[in-house]
Design an enzyme around this catalytic site. Sequence first.
Site: not given
Ligand code: GLN
Length: 537
Positions: A187, A190, A223, A382, A508, A510
């Site tokens: 459709k 929307p 359309k 972490c 981190h 990631e």
């Molecule tokens: N809670 C933990 C700290 O503050 C780890 C933090 C986290 O995993 N980002 O050190």
Amino acid sequence: MKKYIFVTGGVCSSLGKGIAASSLGSILESRSLRVRMIKVDPYINVDAGTMSPYQHGEVYVTDDGAETDLDLGNYARFTSTPLSKDNSITTGQIYDAVIKKEREGRYLGKCVQVVPHITDEIKRRIRTIGNSPDVDVTIVEIGGTVGDIESIPYLEAVRQLIHDLGHNNALSVHLTLIPTVSGGEAKTKPTQHSVKSMREIGIQPDVLLCRADEPVPPEMKKKISQFTNIDYDAVISAHNINSTLYAIPEIYSEQGLDEVVCKKLELDTKKPNLKDWKRVRSSYENAKVTANIAFVGKYIELSDAYKSVDEALIHGGIANNAKVNIVKIDAEYIETQKDLSAVFKDIDGIVIPGGFGERGILGMIQTAKYSRENKIPTFGICLGMQVMVIEWARNILKLEKADSAEFKPEGDTNVIALLEDQVDITDYGGTMRLGLSESVLKTGTKIHEAYGSNNIWERHRHRLEVSNDYKDDLEKSGLIISGTTPDGNLVESVEWPDNPWGVGVQAHPEFTSQPIKAGPLFVKFIEESLKYGKKTK
Ligand code: GLN
């Protein structure tokens, strides 16, 4: 002339505006344009740092330590545009700045209003980035859905900016939904209404990205074009795909999205070069092996809570020509299980990710013990690294009460402790150890092997650290301290001895992993998990 693209969303939330904006950014970069990305969020929080992952998904951290919306993570994975605190704008920041100026008397006695003062501040921030000398195109993603009360000032700012800059310099890209109703019919109504809402605000979208279950057929595009005043070739099908998200730049480009954008913005550029994205797509689609990764975390009910870790694991898979099957397991569930070998049956590797608060910690510690003793490849990130240290202290150093000051502030065996400057913190916004910092790695360790370097830089977001009171004992008992800050004061990474791959990092990694260049630890972790899987199956 500097060019701007405003990406808005209609019909409903969660259509993938961030992925759409990022994919467009990546194609434009592949045409040798210098792109910048901005996320505008209509919430009152000054940044995403104080929001629960349950509410808002992961908090993404930039090099300069800004705690931002997770869409910046998409920008970082799809493009190479630099990201800092300036790339994440929230209503909280805008009002904060305007009220500060008002208190300083800088509005010269005027009545301070949403239009023009709030809208001017929004425009100023967007143009500060867009006007930088090394920028060709700035893509601004407006959070929320058209029609939300909170986004009105932003859309008004966009309307004004398009008018100020001219239609050949500013473009509106609108993402909508073409739902399939019972009976299987798709459709367009929307979408028509959503474009109408945009026009009522004074913005005529130039390009429409239509989320749909199936490719949008030409008659339907015709359309939609007719009803919305949008050129036929600017109606793009953003249909569901049976592949990776990283195939989207190619799918958009095949339909001519970048051609339309460049034509409308009068950008004379090279043809797109999407060979990296093609490689990523082909490696994903042709993967013959799968790594089954258990992910023992706290916020697992919400799929976006660990977005960057999930994606980085997939990148590690792509680098190894493997699929990654992430099995999310609630750490609290582990606490109720007597037989962990049943829980981790068929698992090739275990991730213990970051997090805050005591809930589920015991389950993570039990997981670490099980995987250490059973020599399963393990990656602690972490909080995950802190858990590996607590587990080691409890079971190898026999410090039964070993803990973290986060959970036992009065504890007398806290192997994870607060640094002095964190002890009296009462203002929780932006006060953790945040952003990029350096680690010096020990040669001969797994982490050194993964990075192939003595010094690495990764982003941090935590308050607590391994306590130096216990560092010697930990090392003497065999735990490898594989990385520290350059002054040697803070532990940055640890490794289990006699394990194929048990690595914990305080940072981190990631956040910097990309599909076209996976984070080194994720590449190695998946490689080791695949090896382990082969051996044990
Ligand atoms: N809670 C933990 C700290 O503050 C780890 C933090 C986290 O995993 N980002 O050190």
